[in-house]
Design a protein around this motif. Structure first.
Motif, PDB file in Angstrom:
ATOM      1  N   ILE A 175     -12.146  88.375  -8.987  1.00 44.89           N
ATOM      2  CA  ILE A 175     -12.486  89.127  -7.777  1.00 44.89           C
ATOM      3  C   ILE A 175     -13.653  90.070  -8.056  1.00 44.89           C
ATOM      4  CG2 ILE A 175     -11.667  90.852  -6.116  1.00 44.89           C
ATOM      5  CD1 ILE A 175      -8.845  89.647  -6.477  1.00 44.89           C
ATOM      6  N   SER A 176     -13.602  90.761  -9.202  1.00 44.34           N
ATOM      7  CA  SER A 176     -14.656  91.694  -9.569  1.00 44.34           C
ATOM      8  C   SER A 176     -16.003  90.998  -9.715  1.00 44.34           C
ATOM      9  CB  SER A 176     -14.290  92.405 -10.871  1.00 44.34           C
ATOM     10  OG  SER A 176     -15.308  93.285 -11.286  1.00 44.34           O
TER      11      SER A 176
ATOM     12  N   ASN B 184     -17.014  88.513  -7.993  1.00 41.68           N
ATOM     13  CA  ASN B 184     -17.389  87.971  -6.685  1.00 41.68           C
ATOM     14  C   ASN B 184     -17.215  86.455  -6.596  1.00 41.68           C
ATOM     15  OD1 ASN B 184     -18.207  88.694  -4.040  1.00 41.68           O
ATOM     16  ND2 ASN B 184     -20.265  87.902  -4.423  1.00 41.68           N
TER      17      ASN B 184
ATOM     18  N   LYS C 265     -15.166  83.219  -5.330  1.00 46.91           N
ATOM     19  CA  LYS C 265     -14.213  82.903  -4.279  1.00 46.91           C
ATOM     20  C   LYS C 265     -12.858  82.677  -4.948  1.00 46.91           C
ATOM     21  CE  LYS C 265     -17.783  80.622  -1.527  1.00 46.91           C
ATOM     22  NZ  LYS C 265     -18.232  79.335  -0.936  1.00 46.91           N
ATOM     23  N   VAL C 266     -11.768  82.908  -4.227  1.00 49.35           N
ATOM     24  CA  VAL C 266     -10.449  82.779  -4.841  1.00 49.35           C
ATOM     25  C   VAL C 266      -9.461  82.065  -3.918  1.00 49.35           C
ATOM     26  CG1 VAL C 266     -10.656  84.761  -6.390  1.00 49.35           C
ATOM     27  CG2 VAL C 266      -9.844  85.116  -4.073  1.00 49.35           C
TER      28      VAL C 266
ATOM     29  N   HIS D 174      -0.010  87.879  -7.212  1.00 46.56           N
ATOM     30  CA  HIS D 174      -1.128  87.418  -6.401  1.00 46.56           C
ATOM     31  C   HIS D 174      -1.153  88.107  -5.047  1.00 46.56           C
ATOM     32  CE1 HIS D 174      -1.325  83.327  -8.743  1.00 46.56           C
ATOM     33  NE2 HIS D 174      -1.831  84.339  -9.432  1.00 46.56           N
TER      34      HIS D 174
ATOM     35  N   LEU E 177      -4.067  90.220  -2.720  1.00 43.08           N
ATOM     36  CA  LEU E 177      -4.772  89.462  -1.696  1.00 43.08           C
ATOM     37  C   LEU E 177      -3.932  89.272  -0.437  1.00 43.08           C
ATOM     38  CD1 LEU E 177      -6.051  86.697  -4.133  1.00 43.08           C
ATOM     39  CD2 LEU E 177      -7.495  88.431  -3.044  1.00 43.08           C
TER      40      LEU E 177
ATOM     41  N   TYR F   8      -6.216  84.206   1.313  1.00 41.85           N
ATOM     42  CA  TYR F   8      -6.582  83.793  -0.046  1.00 41.85           C
ATOM     43  C   TYR F   8      -5.419  83.125  -0.783  1.00 41.85           C
ATOM     44  CZ  TYR F   8     -10.221  87.225   0.973  1.00 41.85           C
ATOM     45  OH  TYR F   8     -11.233  87.936   1.549  1.00 41.85           O
TER      46      TYR F   8
ATOM     47  N   SER G 236     -14.729  84.960  -1.154  1.00 43.65           N
ATOM     48  CA  SER G 236     -14.538  86.055  -2.106  1.00 43.65           C
ATOM     49  C   SER G 236     -13.797  87.206  -1.451  1.00 43.65           C
ATOM     50  CB  SER G 236     -15.891  86.541  -2.637  1.00 43.65           C
ATOM     51  OG  SER G 236     -16.727  86.961  -1.573  1.00 43.65           O
ATOM     52  N   ALA G 237     -13.150  88.035  -2.283  1.00 41.24           N
ATOM     53  CA  ALA G 237     -12.375  89.183  -1.801  1.00 41.24           C
ATOM     54  C   ALA G 237     -13.020  90.480  -2.281  1.00 41.24           C
ATOM     55  CB  ALA G 237     -10.937  89.096  -2.312  1.00 41.24           C
ATOM     56  N   GLN G 238     -12.664  91.565  -1.625  1.00 36.30           N
ATOM     57  CA  GLN G 238     -13.206  92.877  -1.981  1.00 36.30           C
ATOM     58  C   GLN G 238     -12.408  93.487  -3.128  1.00 36.30           C
ATOM     59  OE1 GLN G 238     -15.967  94.395  -0.508  1.00 36.30           O
ATOM     60  NE2 GLN G 238     -15.755  95.953  -2.094  1.00 36.30           N
ATOM     61  N   PHE G 239     -13.101  93.882  -4.198  1.00 36.05           N
ATOM     62  CA  PHE G 239     -12.432  94.535  -5.324  1.00 36.05           C
ATOM     63  C   PHE G 239     -12.146  95.989  -4.988  1.00 36.05           C
ATOM     64  CE2 PHE G 239     -12.201  96.824  -9.338  1.00 36.05           C
ATOM     65  CZ  PHE G 239     -11.377  96.001 -10.087  1.00 36.05           C
TER      66      PHE G 239
END
Length: 328
Positions: free
Chosen positions: A265-266, A268, A270-271, A279, A283, A287, A306-309
């Protein structure tokens, strides 16, 4: 970081995994003159534990031995240990049995899962008794905390959540890998469930899966994997691995709070990961796919994002909160 007491850290593992990594990150941020470690002497963390401690005692890998318990007791007395901080189930048995000899015990779970058989139910029962010999419990996620309380492994008033943390500076500005390449970092064992990912790849010929890690399922998974799956073995350079993928995936059956996912995630990536403890603490449903559900995975993989860290998962916050527990 300075502390005013001698602390013995116990781990029944020094091999690759979230628990040993958590312990290593912790001791490397605390003044070595107060750090003592009891753990197996195995790769990759055994020698690093020796380097970052004032005293080290070798333990067997994930095995309780009576003579080892007495070695620990003598080690504690000889080194004027004030507090024992155990990491993981095996270490927690040693630490709580040492508690009646005058030591404050802090225990970090690193994964709490419902028992699946008689042996696991017996272990859970033993742990429920050992909670009375524990000053403070640490969970690395909210889901883990709830599981520990529901299984009667800890009293809510004595339990605090301190998430795992990473050094995000290592994962900034890593270029994305090819858009058709997905990957995971994992031990190859039944709980990590890489078999599921390998089977899913038969339906995704346009994608390539890189699996970093080794374990008991190495030979079996290699023997059944389609041509679009590549096994890399153990890796040391995580950022370099992340450069090779655009999507991070995991089919694990349950986690504490996985470092590999935090790092993905850090960076960037995609997950897309299984909807399980650990998990889902990081998220939202967008995700997550439902464990064992091939259509759920296939429907989401092509739209992964991608997710926001979140800054609360920075390593410095983990250390600060842990030291607060020591000083209570």
């Amino acid at each position: 970081m300075r502390i005013n007491k001698n602390i013995l850290y116990i781990s029944a593992r020094s091999d690759t995994g979230g628990g040993p990594k958590h312990l290593y990150d912790l001791v490397t941020h605390i003044e070595t003159s107060h750090v003592y470690i009891a753990a197996p002497l195995e790769e990759p963390y055994g020698k690093l534990f020796i380097k970052n401690s004032k005293g080290f005692l070798k333990l067997p890998h994930r095995k309780f031995q009576v003579n080892t318990f007495f070695k620990l007791l003598i080690f504690c007395k000889e080194n004027n240990i004030n507090t024992i901080h155990s990491h993981g189930r095996g270490a927690g048995i040693y630490s709580r049995l040492l508690s009646p000899f005058g030591f404050d015990v802090i225990h970090t779970f690193h994964g709490v899962h419902r028992p699946k058989n008689l042996k696991e139910r017996i272990i859970i029962f033993i742990e429920s008794i050992l909670k009375f010999f524990t000053k403070k419990f640490i969970s690395v996620s909210d889901s883990e905390m709830k599981n520990a309380i529901n299984l009667n492994l800890a009293n809510e008033r004595d339990l605090v959540v301190i998430p795992n943390g990473i050094n995000t500076s290592k994962f900034k500005n890593i270029p994305l890998g090819p858009s058709n390449t997905i990957g995971t970092i994992s031990r190859l064992d039944p709980h990590k469930n890489n078999l599921e990912l390998v089977q899913f790849m038969e339906e995704l010929p346009h994608l390539k899966l890189l699996i970093a890690g080794d374990g008991e399922e190495w030979e079996y998974l290699n023997s059944i994997a389609p041509k679009n799956v590549e096994f890399l073995g153990k890796i040391e350079d995580i950022p370099k691995f992340l450069e090779r993928i655009s999507i991070f995936v995991s089919a694990s059956k349950g986690e504490g709070l996985p470092y590999s996912l935090l790092e993905a995630i850090s960076s960037n990536r995609k997950v897309l990961v299984s909807n399980v403890t650990g998990h889902k603490d990081l998220l939202t449903q967008d995700y997550l796919y439902e464990l064992g559900n091939k259509s759920s995975f296939l429907n989401k993989i092509n739209n992964a994002r991608s997710a926001q860290f979140q800054n609360k998962y920075e390593i410095k916050n983990c250390i600060l909160e842990t030291v607060k527990v020591y000083n209570e």
